[in-house]
Design a protein around this motif. Structure first.
Motif, PDB file in Angstrom:
ATOM      1  N   ASP A 161       5.653   1.641   5.544  1.00 43.45           N
ATOM      2  CA  ASP A 161       4.579   2.543   5.141  1.00 43.45           C
ATOM      3  C   ASP A 161       4.312   3.465   6.328  1.00 43.45           C
ATOM      4  OD1 ASP A 161       2.159   3.815   4.564  1.00 43.45           O
ATOM      5  OD2 ASP A 161       1.309   2.061   3.545  1.00 43.45           O
ATOM      6  N   TYR A 162       4.951   4.614   6.309  1.00 48.39           N
ATOM      7  CA  TYR A 162       4.915   5.500   7.472  1.00 48.39           C
ATOM      8  C   TYR A 162       3.542   6.122   7.682  1.00 48.39           C
ATOM      9  CZ  TYR A 162       9.924   4.853   7.392  1.00 48.39           C
ATOM     10  OH  TYR A 162      11.167   4.276   7.418  1.00 48.39           O
ATOM     11  N   ARG A 164       0.619   4.769   7.115  1.00 49.88           N
ATOM     12  CA  ARG A 164      -0.332   3.779   7.619  1.00 49.88           C
ATOM     13  C   ARG A 164       0.219   2.959   8.785  1.00 49.88           C
ATOM     14  NH1 ARG A 164      -1.760   0.294   2.608  1.00 49.88           N
ATOM     15  NH2 ARG A 164      -3.302  -0.597   4.047  1.00 49.88           N
ATOM     16  N   ARG A 168       7.135  -2.979   5.921  1.00 50.83           N
ATOM     17  CA  ARG A 168       7.292  -3.504   4.562  1.00 50.83           C
ATOM     18  C   ARG A 168       8.683  -4.109   4.410  1.00 50.83           C
ATOM     19  NH1 ARG A 168       2.149  -4.081   3.320  1.00 50.83           N
ATOM     20  NH2 ARG A 168       1.005  -2.116   3.030  1.00 50.83           N
TER      21      ARG A 168
END
Length: 384
Positions: A161-162, A164, A168
């Protein structure tokens, strides 16, 4: 995720020119400081540390922090206490002190022929630029380097999740223990000085941005493919990363494509190709480098496996390169060292599907780490 056109020398005045970066690979992390004005890694700032297979969250964060803080330390970045920056990897002496023959004369006094002009004046052509500007032929900005330390560019492999900064990696063997790790939140307080922002992007996207910056600045639609443990990809339209568009695969990920109804990486990956070789010969092989070396040494089985896999990759890529109207495809990763071996079957796979793709510009970059570091810096600078 977007990056406006023209990363590199054509920066806006408010964008930092010196940017700290991290590049995380399957077996290593590399930290460096990038000079975007020169499109190069600042001398003496690269630091590479290993990441052990199955590394846990604490060791992962500690290794990233160690690499990053080593770059930021005085002497690695070359920071002066008075605001200047050296590119050779050392610290300047204290102001007013000469390492060779004592102290400089008092400020404003010249021992040869009078006094210096007032500070800021130039006897030849006007005033000096404001502090932070850089001379035409060298030198980093005196203040800009410190201001840039507030934002890091960090290239990491997916799934991630780039936005945030959260890993993952569910079901991803090498990083499975990191699944759900809030890398951004947990890494920030470990860095000294503490940054204001960490900007994450996919490692293949960073590679694509770097390749466009250094080798293909005129490309309108560039596609980058990285071949190693798996297959990474990025699609750039005039320097903008394209991920949600009918012209590209879902999320811009070619690893989600299929060959004969099976995932692409069941055919084109280190795991698939080395396993096939062992199955056919009964002999183990240590990664793609060894496999390509055997193929180059006239091992018929190794050559056949590589030829078949790269031909299949070309066929899988062809419809998407056509839809995207790509003008350049850049390949990176460990297998590119054997480009004379892999280039022909790849080109054959592309042109078999779409003959016009035989005219496509294909290139291989053996310096993929450098390209990813430069691309991460360009992304961080534009997002700062």
């Amino acid at each position: 995720m977007t990056v406006p056109e023209g990363p590199g020398p054509h920066r806006r005045a408010d964008e930092p020119s010196v940017v700290p970066v991290l590049e995380v690979g399957g077996s290593h992390v590399t930290a460096a400081v990038v000079d975007l004005d020169r499109a190069r890694i600042a001398d003496g700032t690269r630091r590479r540390l290993p990441l052990t297979p199955g590394i846990g969250p604490e060791d992962f964060l500690a290794t990233l922090a160690e690499a990053a803080n080593g770059v930021l330390a005085v002497g690695a970045l070359g920071t002066r206490t008075d605001g200047g920056v050296r590119t050779d990897g050392g610290a300047h002496p204290d102001r007013g002190v000469r390492a060779d023959q004592g102290t400089h004369p008092a400020r404003g006094v010249r021992t040869d022929r009078g006094t210096y002009p007032p500070r800021g004046a130039r006897p030849d052509r006007g005033a000096y630029p404001d502090r932070g500007g850089r001379p035409a032929l060298g030198g980093y900005p005196a203040v800009g380097a410190h201001a840039a330390l507030g934002t890091w560019g960090i290239a990491v492999p997916g799934p991630f999740d780039y936005a945030r900064g959260i890993a993952r990696y569910h079901g991803v063997g090498k990083f499975a223990s990191l699944d759900g790790l809030a890398v951004g939140d947990l890494l920030t307080p470990r860095l000294n000085p503490r940054p204001t922002r960490l900007r994450f992007l996919n490692d293949a996207s960073a590679f694509a941005l770097g390749a466009r910056l250094t080798a293909h600045p005129g490309s309108r639609r560039l596609v980058a493919i990285t071949l190693g443990t798996g297959v990474g990809s990025a699609f750039l339209d005039r320097g903008t990363i394209v991920e949600d568009d009918p012209r590209v695969p879902p999320e811009g990920r070619v690893d989600l494509l299929t060959v004969d109804g099976r995932p692409l990486e069941d055919t084109v990956s280190t795991r698939a190709m080395t396993a096939q070789y062992t199955e056919r010969t009964g002999r183990p092989v240590d990664g793609l480098r060894e496999l390509t070396a055997r193929a180059a040494a006239d091992d018929a089985t190794a050559r056949d496996i590589i030829t078949s896999a790269l031909h299949a990759l070309g066929g899988a890529l062809a419809p998407w390169l056509t839809a995207f109207e790509a003008d350049t495809v850049v390949f990176g990763g460990s297998i590119t060292a054997a480009w004379p071996l892999i280039g022909p079957p790849l080109t054959a796979g592309l042109s078999h599907h779409t003959p016009s793709l035989a005219r496509l510009t294909l290139s291989a970059r053996a310096d993929g780490e450098d390209q990813a570091l430069l691309g991460a810096a360009a992304f961080a600078a534009r997002s700062a």
